[in-house]
Write a protein that holds these residues in place. Structure first.
Motif, short mmCIF file in Angstrom:
data_model
loop_
_atom_site.label_atom_id
_atom_site.label_comp_id
_atom_site.label_asym_id
_atom_site.label_seq_id
_atom_site.Cartn_x
_atom_site.Cartn_y
_atom_site.Cartn_z
N ASP A 74 0.86 -1.18 0.00
CA ASP A 74 0.00 0.00 0.00
C ASP A 74 0.89 1.23 0.00
N ASP A 75 0.55 2.23 -0.79
CA ASP A 75 1.36 3.43 -0.85
C ASP A 75 1.12 4.37 0.33
N ASP A 76 0.13 4.08 1.15
CA ASP A 76 -0.19 4.90 2.32
C ASP A 76 0.50 4.31 3.55
N GLU A 77 1.49 5.03 4.07
CA GLU A 77 2.27 4.53 5.20
C GLU A 77 1.41 4.24 6.43
N SER A 78 0.40 5.08 6.68
CA SER A 78 -0.43 4.86 7.87
C SER A 78 -1.24 3.57 7.74
N VAL A 79 -1.66 3.23 6.54
CA VAL A 79 -2.38 1.97 6.32
C VAL A 79 -1.44 0.80 6.53
N ARG A 80 -0.24 0.88 5.97
CA ARG A 80 0.75 -0.19 6.15
C ARG A 80 1.05 -0.41 7.63
N THR A 81 1.26 0.66 8.35
CA THR A 81 1.59 0.57 9.77
C THR A 81 0.44 -0.05 10.57
N ALA A 82 -0.77 0.40 10.30
CA ALA A 82 -1.94 -0.13 11.02
C ALA A 82 -2.14 -1.62 10.72
N LEU A 83 -2.04 -2.00 9.46
CA LEU A 83 -2.21 -3.41 9.10
C LEU A 83 -1.09 -4.27 9.68
N GLU A 84 0.12 -3.76 9.65
CA GLU A 84 1.24 -4.51 10.21
C GLU A 84 1.00 -4.77 11.69
N GLY A 85 0.56 -3.76 12.42
CA GLY A 85 0.30 -3.93 13.85
C GLY A 85 -0.80 -4.94 14.12
N LEU A 86 -1.88 -4.85 13.38
CA LEU A 86 -2.99 -5.79 13.55
C LEU A 86 -2.55 -7.22 13.26
N LEU A 87 -1.86 -7.41 12.15
CA LEU A 87 -1.48 -8.76 11.74
C LEU A 87 -0.41 -9.36 12.66
N ARG A 88 0.55 -8.56 13.08
CA ARG A 88 1.57 -9.06 14.02
C ARG A 88 0.93 -9.44 15.35
N SER A 89 0.00 -8.61 15.83
CA SER A 89 -0.66 -8.93 17.11
C SER A 89 -1.55 -10.16 16.98
N SER A 90 -1.91 -10.52 15.74
CA SER A 90 -2.70 -11.73 15.50
C SER A 90 -1.81 -12.94 15.24
N GLY A 91 -0.49 -12.74 15.29
CA GLY A 91 0.44 -13.86 15.19
C GLY A 91 1.03 -14.13 13.84
N TYR A 92 0.81 -13.25 12.87
CA TYR A 92 1.34 -13.46 11.52
C TYR A 92 2.70 -12.78 11.36
N LYS A 93 3.52 -13.33 10.49
CA LYS A 93 4.71 -12.64 10.02
C LYS A 93 4.23 -11.68 8.94
N VAL A 94 4.73 -10.45 8.97
CA VAL A 94 4.25 -9.42 8.04
C VAL A 94 5.44 -8.74 7.38
N ARG A 95 5.31 -8.51 6.10
CA ARG A 95 6.28 -7.72 5.34
C ARG A 95 5.47 -6.62 4.65
N THR A 96 5.96 -5.39 4.73
CA THR A 96 5.23 -4.28 4.11
C THR A 96 6.06 -3.68 2.97
N TYR A 97 5.33 -3.18 1.97
CA TYR A 97 5.94 -2.60 0.78
C TYR A 97 5.14 -1.37 0.38
N CYS A 98 5.85 -0.32 -0.02
CA CYS A 98 5.18 0.94 -0.35
C CYS A 98 4.68 0.98 -1.79
N SER A 99 5.02 -0.03 -2.58
CA SER A 99 4.55 -0.07 -3.97
C SER A 99 4.61 -1.50 -4.50
N ALA A 100 3.86 -1.71 -5.56
CA ALA A 100 3.89 -3.01 -6.23
C ALA A 100 5.29 -3.30 -6.77
N LEU A 101 5.93 -2.27 -7.29
CA LEU A 101 7.27 -2.46 -7.85
C LEU A 101 8.28 -2.83 -6.77
N GLU A 102 8.16 -2.23 -5.58
CA GLU A 102 9.06 -2.61 -4.49
C GLU A 102 8.86 -4.08 -4.13
#
Length: 125
Positions: free
Chosen positions: A16-44
Motif C-alpha cells: 500500500d502506498d499509504d504509510e499509515s495503512v501499512r503501519t496499522a495493518l502490520e500492527g494488527l497482523l503481528r498482534s494476530s500472530g502473523y509474520k508481516v512484510r510491508t511494501y510501499c509499492s507493487a514495484l518494491e
C-alpha cells in the motif's frame, strides 16, 4: 475466530502506498500472530524475492506506478498463485480477479480482514 496452527509461520505481504495503512495493518497482523512484510509499492514488492515467500497478499488497488490488480496479474503470469485481498476505496475495480479472496472497503473492519486471511490460507492449502 480460531487460531490457525500455521499462523506463526505464515507470511503476509501488505502492499500500500499509504504509510499509515501499512503501519496499522502490520500492527494488527503481528498482534494476530502473523509474520508481516510491508511494501510501499507493487514495484518494491516485485523487486524483492518476497513473492516466493508470501502466503497471502493484501494490497491496495490504486497505487502509483502499478495498481494492485496489475500486480496480481503480474504475479499470476510469473507463476505465483498468491491468494489476494484488496483493501480499497474502489472495491468494484477488483471484480473478476482470479484468486481474489476478498475486496474490502477502506477502512476495513479488523474481523473482516482476519476472516478473509483465514479464507485465503484455507484456499492456499
Amino acid at each position: 475466530m480460531h487460531d490457525t496452527p500455521l499462523r506463526n509461520t505464515t507470511t503476509i505481504a501488505v502492499v500500500d502506498d499509504d504509510e499509515s495503512v501499512r503501519t496499522a495493518l502490520e500492527g494488527l497482523l503481528r498482534s494476530s500472530g502473523y509474520k508481516v512484510r510491508t511494501y510501499c509499492s507493487a514495484l518494491e514488492f516485485l523487486d524483492t524475492n518476497a513473492p516466493a515467500g508470501t502466503h497471502c497478499l493484501i494490497s491496495d488497488i490504486q497505487m502509483p506506478g502499478m495498481s494492485g490488480v496489475q500486480l496480481h496479474e503480474k504475479l499470476d503470469a510469473m507463476g505465483f498463485k498468491i491468494p489476494t485481498i484488496f483493501i480499497t476505496a474502489y472495491p468494484h475495480l477488483g471484480a473478476g480477479t482470479p484468486r481474489l479472496v476478498a475486496c474490502l472497503p477502506k477502512p476495513c473492519e479488523a474481523d473482516s480482514l482476519l476472516n478473509s486471511i483465514e479464507a485465503a490460507l484455507r484456499q492456499r492449502h
